[in-house]
Structure formats: C-alpha cells, structure tokens
Design a protein around this motif. Structure first.
Motif, mmCIF file in Angstrom:
data_model
loop_
_atom_site.group_PDB
_atom_site.id
_atom_site.type_symbol
_atom_site.label_atom_id
_atom_site.label_comp_id
_atom_site.label_asym_id
_atom_site.label_seq_id
_atom_site.Cartn_x
_atom_site.Cartn_y
_atom_site.Cartn_z
ATOM 1 N N TRP A 96 0.002 -3.502 -0.219
ATOM 2 C CA TRP A 96 -0.120 -2.496 -1.274
ATOM 3 C C TRP A 96 0.503 -1.192 -0.807
ATOM 4 C CZ3 TRP A 96 -3.874 -3.352 2.249
ATOM 5 C CH2 TRP A 96 -4.461 -2.246 2.856
ATOM 6 N N SER A 97 0.965 -0.413 -1.754
ATOM 7 C CA SER A 97 1.433 0.946 -1.533
ATOM 8 C C SER A 97 1.061 1.746 -2.773
ATOM 9 C CB SER A 97 2.945 0.990 -1.298
ATOM 10 O OG SER A 97 3.359 2.335 -1.105
ATOM 11 N N ALA A 98 0.140 2.703 -2.600
ATOM 12 C CA ALA A 98 -0.404 3.441 -3.734
ATOM 13 C C ALA A 98 -0.110 4.932 -3.605
ATOM 14 C CB ALA A 98 -1.911 3.212 -3.820
ATOM 15 N N HIS A 99 0.067 5.573 -4.754
ATOM 16 C CA HIS A 99 0.329 7.016 -4.831
ATOM 17 C C HIS A 99 -0.148 7.486 -6.199
ATOM 18 C CE1 HIS A 99 3.703 6.399 -7.599
ATOM 19 N NE2 HIS A 99 3.899 5.290 -6.908
ATOM 20 N N ASN A 100 -0.041 8.767 -6.462
ATOM 21 C CA ASN A 100 -0.395 9.282 -7.782
ATOM 22 C C ASN A 100 0.859 9.493 -8.613
ATOM 23 O OD1 ASN A 100 -3.255 9.455 -8.079
ATOM 24 N ND2 ASN A 100 -3.227 10.937 -6.419
ATOM 25 N N THR B 97 0.865 2.193 -8.239
ATOM 26 C CA THR B 97 1.294 1.401 -7.085
ATOM 27 C C THR B 97 2.775 1.068 -7.212
ATOM 28 O OG1 THR B 97 0.665 -0.677 -8.140
ATOM 29 C CG2 THR B 97 -0.971 0.343 -6.683
ATOM 30 N N GLU B 98 3.437 0.997 -6.087
ATOM 31 C CA GLU B 98 4.807 0.476 -6.026
ATOM 32 C C GLU B 98 4.773 -0.980 -5.582
ATOM 33 O OE1 GLU B 98 7.493 4.372 -5.108
ATOM 34 O OE2 GLU B 98 6.886 3.153 -3.422
ATOM 35 N N VAL B 99 3.805 -1.283 -4.727
ATOM 36 C CA VAL B 99 3.584 -2.645 -4.244
ATOM 37 C C VAL B 99 2.097 -2.926 -4.419
ATOM 38 C CG1 VAL B 99 3.629 -4.161 -2.223
ATOM 39 C CG2 VAL B 99 5.441 -2.453 -2.530
ATOM 40 N N ASN B 100 1.784 -4.084 -4.979
ATOM 41 C CA ASN B 100 0.381 -4.475 -5.119
ATOM 42 C C ASN B 100 0.309 -5.995 -5.195
ATOM 43 O OD1 ASN B 100 -2.366 -4.268 -5.290
ATOM 44 N ND2 ASN B 100 -2.407 -3.412 -7.357
ATOM 45 N N ARG B 101 0.744 -6.635 -4.119
ATOM 46 C CA ARG B 101 0.778 -8.100 -4.075
ATOM 47 C C ARG B 101 -0.645 -8.645 -4.103
ATOM 48 N NH1 ARG B 101 5.244 -9.783 0.372
ATOM 49 N NH2 ARG B 101 7.077 -9.110 -0.784
#
Length: 168
Positions: free
Chosen positions: A36-40, A56-60
C-alpha cells in the motif's frame, strides 16, 4: 545435470490470481504481493490523530482503509513500513509520528516506534520526519500512524505518506 522448469506463471490450485509471473527476459513479478501507499488528496496544516490518508496510489488486496487510516495485514510475514510527515513546529513545540499496531482487531493500538522533532532556539522550523521499520506481523494485525505533539503536520499528497509491503 540441472533441471529446468519452463513456466511463465505460478498460481495456486483453484485460484484465479497469479502468484508469480515470469516474462520472456526472466524477470519475476509478484502481482498479489500485499502493498500500500497512502496519501491525502488535498492538504492543510493539522494535528489530528490518528492520521487518515484518504487516497492510495497502491492498495494491493485493498488492505489500506481510506476511511479509518488502518492497514489490515492479510498474510503473516516480514513487512517493510515507511512513513513521512512534513512538520511545522515553533520554538519549544514538538511533533512526532508514531507507528502503532493492534493485535486485537483494532480495539487497542500500542506504539511500535516513532520519529520525533523538538527544535530549540528557532522561531519556526519546517522539517520532514521519516520512519522506516521492518516488522514481523501476523495475519489480521493492524497498523496505523498517529501524531502527537504541540506542532502540526501538513497532510498534502506529496508532503506526508504512509506505505508498506510484504518482504516475505
């Protein structure tokens, strides 16, 4: 004599998801690897906690919840966790990001580690506080990022992020 296994993908019996893919150059990818890669999606200075990154940009595997800011670990293993926050703190203020873990479905979270900023002798400082950690996690463990201190962090899409992935 050496054995050669000629395959371009590996999949569990009865599964529709590929576990490993091998391209014609021999490069191996793991498309089901939890990550996962999360941001606002927009930013402002705030001091709310726990921190909920709403995009999220990544949320496998859909393991990061953009409503709660909690990652639910799908499979046991060693995970590489990363977080950074852009802080604004005045003299004698402080700020820290805290990686927190729950083993009881989110009823209780405890601090695993933290990154901290406490400037002295300055009027105001803007600094990025970073945290990287390897954790041996069990399936259904939960992780989140909390903020503490008298300063503020900027919740923008490029300034503050929370990410991680399964190493193995």
């Amino acid at each position: 004599m050496a054995s050669i296994l000629n395959v371009d993908k590996i999949r569990a019996t009865g599964s529709t998801t590929d576990g490993l893919l091998v391209d014609s150059s021999g490069r191996v990818t793991q498309p089901a690897l939890p990550a996962w890669s999360a941001h606002n999606s927009s930013g402002a200075y705030t001091n709310t906690s726990p921190i909920v990154f709403n995009s999220t940009e990544v949320n496998r595997g859909s393991i990061y919840n953009t409503s709660t800011g909690v990652v639910t670990i799908p499979v046991a293993g060693v995970y590489c966790i990363n977080c950074y926050l852009y802080l604004r703190v005045d003299n004698s203020e402080d700020g820290s990001l805290r990686l927190q873990k729950s083993t009881d479905g989110g009823s209780n979270f405890s601090n695993v580690t933290y990154a901290y900023c406490y400037p002295t002798g300055v009027t105001q400082i803007h600094v990025t506080v970073t945290l990287s950690h390897l954790l041996d996690l069990s399936a259904n463990d939960q992780l989140r990022i909390a903020f503490s201190g008298s300063g503020e962090y900027y919740s923008g899409s490029q300034e503050s992020r929370f990410s991680g992935f399964l190493l193995g």
